[in-house]
Design a protein around this motif. Structure first.
Motif, short mmCIF file in Angstrom:
data_model
loop_
_atom_site.label_atom_id
_atom_site.label_comp_id
_atom_site.label_asym_id
_atom_site.label_seq_id
_atom_site.Cartn_x
_atom_site.Cartn_y
_atom_site.Cartn_z
N ASN A 41 -4.66 12.49 0.44
CA ASN A 41 -4.64 13.10 -1.38
C ASN A 41 -3.35 13.59 -1.12
OD1 ASN A 41 -6.54 11.08 -2.20
ND2 ASN A 41 -8.00 13.51 -2.31
N SER A 100 2.57 8.90 -5.61
CA SER A 100 2.11 10.59 -5.05
C SER A 100 3.49 11.21 -6.10
CB SER A 100 1.82 10.81 -3.79
OG SER A 100 2.95 9.99 -2.81
N ALA A 112 -2.21 5.35 4.49
CA ALA A 112 -2.13 3.76 4.67
C ALA A 112 -1.35 3.62 5.96
CB ALA A 112 -1.15 3.38 3.29
N CYS A 156 1.23 -1.55 -0.16
CA CYS A 156 -0.10 0.51 -0.03
C CYS A 156 0.65 1.26 -0.04
CB CYS A 156 -1.13 -0.10 1.27
SG CYS A 156 -2.62 -1.12 1.67
N GLN A 157 1.53 1.78 1.17
CA GLN A 157 2.64 2.73 1.06
C GLN A 157 3.76 2.34 0.20
OE1 GLN A 157 2.74 2.13 5.48
NE2 GLN A 157 4.14 3.82 4.91
N LEU A 167 2.18 3.83 -2.94
CA LEU A 167 1.03 4.99 -3.13
C LEU A 167 1.90 5.79 -3.08
CD1 LEU A 167 -2.01 4.30 0.04
CD2 LEU A 167 -1.64 5.72 -2.54
N ASN A 168 3.65 6.42 -2.84
CA ASN A 168 4.65 7.15 -3.09
C ASN A 168 4.50 7.51 -4.77
OD1 ASN A 168 5.18 7.87 -0.46
ND2 ASN A 168 6.63 5.89 0.05
N PRO A 192 -0.53 10.54 1.65
CA PRO A 192 -1.50 8.72 0.74
C PRO A 192 -0.47 7.29 2.13
CG PRO A 192 -0.06 9.34 -0.51
CD PRO A 192 0.38 10.73 -0.41
N ALA A 193 0.62 7.41 1.69
CA ALA A 193 2.02 7.14 3.29
C ALA A 193 1.54 6.97 4.35
CB ALA A 193 2.90 7.18 3.02
#
Lengths: 326, 326
Positions: free
Chosen positions: B92, A111, B99, A103-104, A107-108, B95-96
């Motif tokens: 947003n 983003s 999470a 997930c993280q 997301l990195n 995001p990390a």
């Protein structure tokens, strides 16, 4: 498809699928950067890129540290996101680590892509684990998510991230659900990653391939070169942007038949049925078979390597390189 | 429902909903432990529990550190999981972190519950953010997930975790999608959390309530005491285990009407329409209205406090306690 001078980043680039894709793209004269955290037991193997080492850039960095990876994502045209925690068992034993990486970490990547002046395309490899135990087969990219493990739940989160970064932020994302991928360059000896490669290792060492009774559970085994050809479509074709696909053969083979085929191809090893371990039952999901029609409809993609041929190529590869994978 | 001597853990117990639930349960003679990381800007406010401080146990710990929270989860009969990153905007931008708190943190709770000899019931508060911009209204717990922000995607992951920990590991989980909750004990001044409370703060200070044009977007505003009464059902009733619910009023009010009602109730402040900021548009989701029928069918739950009455109680509370919330 011309990949010449395209800046490609492959996360998890030293792993099984990532490194195979790197071989493809290096041959097509893409400018390839492989990013890998080289986490122990996660499948990174420098031997995977021995023959293309001079044609690619290798960066050791962990997606969980956004600042370490940002420059590489920013300067890419296409990012193939293969880095992941891959084991369902590990995801259930250590769920926070799965979320941290799957997930993280993802997301990195997203983003950074969102903040880039010209957002790179992001190709995200999801998994059949998202669908769990589907009400009917075959499953495809529209099959409802009902994961039975943390790995599958977090891969589903990844699919949702793809949708929202595309819809809300305009990042050109593509997601694809993969079935059971096999082939050269997978790690062989870690019991948490892929029955097929454990079987090959056992066969090549003339050991027993242990199949849990009754061995009739079916899986859609797809050869890695068919997968990387599909991924290249998804990284290139305009039509793929904002979409989700499924990559598998559309066929299924029982675990027992798979084991027998491996023993036959290797010419060594033997197959033995044993009772299921108690603690494994809860994450068994029954048969799985995919429907990759959307890939076929959109891009004329079809699996080209059948299981017999794929096993010959895979076993030949490991016979020549066994030392590097044990 | 007897809660006497039941060991209850409320994560995020110093926050808005968590502390309100704590007041309910302390009054019902439950043995209540409040766990809170007291992260800056996340809504934890010691003033929320001033009047029940001697009746509850307060623990400062962060769910991201599994060892810090494990003993409290293990010794509970019921865990109400209210701790969360709550802002779509923050999710947003960072995001990390979303999470880390909303995925990893919750997985830590679930994995401890799974390992416990007698797994506590876990009540997970999901959000309408999961459904994004639904094709039709009202939405409920069966409405397809299509989140438009990382917050919603990770709340959806939380719902999937509930399913799989119940299905695969036998942890008694319940998930519930909440609409826009308002009432006493929410933080007032952080612009990232809840339009209604920002409006109340402005009205009480006789300032301007800024409504983005045209102010006709509707939301399902539900009073916090109706929510905590619903959560107590979900923590108690056997029928709830393994299920997912929706808690909202089933009605919707425009943002403009809400602002006017707040100004009328407070007897101060004024309402002004202004253009949308450009960068906010992408996460607007149109109207939202819930269908809480399943709560009604299963438990005879109905919202009891209408918006007029709820605003009077809320504004009365803040008028008496404004210092503690600014």
């Amino acid at each position: 498809m011309s990949w010449e001078n395209t800046n490609v980043l492959i996360t998890g680039g030293l792993g099984f699928i990532g490194s195979t894709l790197a071989h493809d793209l290096a041959e097509l004269d893409a400018s390839v950067t492989l990013l890998d955290a080289k986490l122990e037991d996660y499948g990174a193997n420098p031997a995977n890129v021995d023959t293309i080492r001079d044609n690619v850039t290798i960066v050791e960095a962990d997606l969980r540290d956004v600042k370490d990876v940002a420059p590489y994502v920013t300067q890419s045209d296409v990012v193939f996101h293969l880095a992941a925690q891959l084991s369902r068992t590990v995801s259930n034993e250590n769920p926070a680590t799965d979320a941290e990486i799957n997930c993280q970490g993802f997301l990195n990547v997203l983003s950074v892509a969102k903040s880039a002046t010209d957002s790179p395309r992001i190709v995200f490899t999801s998994s059949q684990a998202v669908v769990g135990r589907p009400a009917s087969l075959p499953f495809d990219e529209t099959t409802q998510a009902a994961p039975l493990d943390v790995y599958g739940a977090n891969k589903r989160a990844g699919e949702l991230y793809c949708n929202l970064y595309y819809e809300s932020h305009g990042v050109p994302t593509v997601a694809v659900r993969l079935t059971n991928v096999y082939g050269p360059r997978a790690q062989l000896s870690n019991p948490n990653y892929g029955v097929i490669n454990n079987f090959i290792a056992a066969a090549l060492r003339d050991e027993t391939l242990t199949v849990f009774e009754p061995g009739t559970m079916k899986r859609d085994f797809v050869y890695v070169r068919d997968i990387t050809r599909g991924l290249r479509c998804l990284g290139f074709e305009q039509r793929a942007v904002g979409e989700r696909y499924t990559l598998g053969t559309g066929d299924a083979t029982t675990i027992y038949d798979l084991a027998e085929a491996i023993v036959d191809t290797a010419g060594s090893g033997s197959v033995k049925l044993v009772p299921w371990p108690d603690d494994w039952e809860s994450i068994q999901v029954g048969d799985l078979r995919s429907d990759p029609s959307k890939m076929c409809d959109h891009f004329d993609w079809e699996p080209e390597t059948d299981l017999t041929e794929g096993l010959v190529e895979t076993i030949d590869y490991y016979r020549d390189n066994l030392e590097a994978y044990l």
